[in-house]
Design a protein around this motif. Sequence first.
Motif, PDB file in Angstrom:
ATOM      1  N   LEU A  96       1.340  -7.039   5.110  1.00 28.77           N
ATOM      2  CA  LEU A  96       1.150  -5.693   4.569  1.00 28.77           C
ATOM      3  C   LEU A  96       2.453  -4.916   4.596  1.00 28.77           C
ATOM      4  CD1 LEU A  96      -1.768  -6.624   5.493  1.00 28.77           C
ATOM      5  CD2 LEU A  96      -2.286  -4.197   5.705  1.00 28.77           C
ATOM      6  N   VAL A  97       2.707  -4.219   3.507  1.00 24.59           N
ATOM      7  CA  VAL A  97       3.813  -3.269   3.429  1.00 24.59           C
ATOM      8  C   VAL A  97       3.182  -1.918   3.152  1.00 24.59           C
ATOM      9  CG1 VAL A  97       5.935  -2.622   2.235  1.00 24.59           C
ATOM     10  CG2 VAL A  97       5.346  -5.042   2.497  1.00 24.59           C
ATOM     11  N   ARG A  98       3.395  -0.955   4.051  1.00 22.20           N
ATOM     12  CA  ARG A  98       2.690   0.316   3.924  1.00 22.20           C
ATOM     13  C   ARG A  98       3.670   1.488   3.938  1.00 22.20           C
ATOM     14  NH1 ARG A  98      -2.072   2.813   7.875  1.00 22.20           N
ATOM     15  NH2 ARG A  98      -3.176   3.923   6.223  1.00 22.20           N
ATOM     16  N   ASP A 156       0.857  -1.193   0.000  1.00 22.88           N
ATOM     17  CA  ASP A 156       0.000   0.000   0.000  1.00 22.88           C
ATOM     18  C   ASP A 156       0.892   1.242   0.000  1.00 22.88           C
ATOM     19  OD1 ASP A 156      -2.954   1.085   0.759  1.00 22.88           O
ATOM     20  OD2 ASP A 156      -1.412   2.246   1.787  1.00 22.88           O
ATOM     21  N   ASP A 157       0.814   2.018  -1.059  1.00 28.97           N
ATOM     22  CA  ASP A 157       1.726   3.148  -1.253  1.00 28.97           C
ATOM     23  C   ASP A 157       0.972   4.463  -1.106  1.00 28.97           C
ATOM     24  OD1 ASP A 157       4.202   4.288  -1.813  1.00 28.97           O
ATOM     25  OD2 ASP A 157       3.782   4.431  -3.946  1.00 28.97           O
ATOM     26  N   GLY A 158       0.651   4.804   0.142  1.00 28.00           N
ATOM     27  CA  GLY A 158      -0.027   6.066   0.396  1.00 28.00           C
ATOM     28  C   GLY A 158      -1.433   6.144  -0.142  1.00 28.00           C
ATOM     29  N   SER A 159      -2.165   5.035  -0.145  1.00 29.34           N
ATOM     30  CA  SER A 159      -3.523   5.054  -0.678  1.00 29.34           C
ATOM     31  C   SER A 159      -4.433   5.903   0.202  1.00 29.34           C
ATOM     32  CB  SER A 159      -4.083   3.633  -0.785  1.00 29.34           C
ATOM     33  OG  SER A 159      -4.295   3.086   0.500  1.00 29.34           O
ATOM     34  N   THR A 160      -5.470   6.456  -0.406  1.00 25.12           N
ATOM     35  CA  THR A 160      -6.430   7.279   0.328  1.00 25.12           C
ATOM     36  C   THR A 160      -7.807   6.625   0.383  1.00 25.12           C
ATOM     37  OG1 THR A 160      -6.930   8.524  -1.697  1.00 25.12           O
ATOM     38  CG2 THR A 160      -5.227   9.422  -0.250  1.00 25.12           C
ATOM     39  N   ASP A 161      -7.903   5.379  -0.046  1.00 25.28           N
ATOM     40  CA  ASP A 161      -9.173   4.662   0.037  1.00 25.28           C
ATOM     41  C   ASP A 161      -9.094   3.658   1.192  1.00 25.28           C
ATOM     42  OD1 ASP A 161      -7.541   2.657  -0.925  1.00 25.28           O
ATOM     43  OD2 ASP A 161      -8.343   2.719  -2.965  1.00 25.28           O
ATOM     44  N   ASP A 162      -9.855   2.576   1.112  1.00 26.94           N
ATOM     45  CA  ASP A 162      -9.915   1.609   2.210  1.00 26.94           C
ATOM     46  C   ASP A 162      -9.008   0.404   1.990  1.00 26.94           C
ATOM     47  OD1 ASP A 162     -11.769   3.097   3.656  1.00 26.94           O
ATOM     48  OD2 ASP A 162     -13.471   2.191   2.602  1.00 26.94           O
TER      49      ASP A 162
END
Length: 232
Positions: free
Chosen positions: A41-43, A18-24
């Motif tokens: 998870l890799v965030r 997850d690369d800076g997502s703005t959804d869920d």
Amino acid sequence: MVDHLREVGGDWELVVSDDGSTDDTYTVAAAVARDEPRVRLVRHPVNRGKGHAVRVGIAATRGDRVLLCDADLATPIDELARLQAALDAGFDAAIGSRGPAFAVARPPVRRVLSDVGSRLIRAVALPGTVDTQCGFKLFRGDRARAAFARASVDGWAFDIEVLRLFLAFGWSFVEVPVAWTHQDGSKLRPGHCLEVLTDLARVRLRHGPAPAAGRTPGAEPLRMPLPPGRAA
């Protein structure tokens, strides 16, 4: 994806980058990970582009084989068996192809962008290819981690650079026709064309022209049957 992998069995892991997502995305993935320890998870708090997200995700993998799969599942996960067959046949990578081997309904803008982009990719980096941009690719794990570690493109053209590195290393890859449907919500827009062109130029400058031998050095093309419902 988890349901499919559980049904197939064997050793597996699912890495969500997850690369800076703005959804869920993160919330949904975290909920699954709480019940399934094989989901990791890799965030990252700041979005640096799809190429960066994939590169970090690939680096976190540990498997003998690594599947790159878009989260929207435009290519359904059960198509994995088709790519597995290509690696079983000796290829170092198998990339899902939505090319002219079968008909796919796509919005006109996306179709034009895809067709023009494919011509540029063949001319600049990967001669002989049909469709390198389907988000469904299977690699031998050591090959994937080595190639992505050498790659630097953070944007949409990241997989072009990785496949160009495969050619440079003498590793083979083959296009395998897969089922694919257009999914609403794609982040790719006409304005990204300039970004892709810039990345293509960087790939050419950094890695030089592609070998004339094409995409599968030292290997005969693998003829895969078309998915059900697709017309040759």
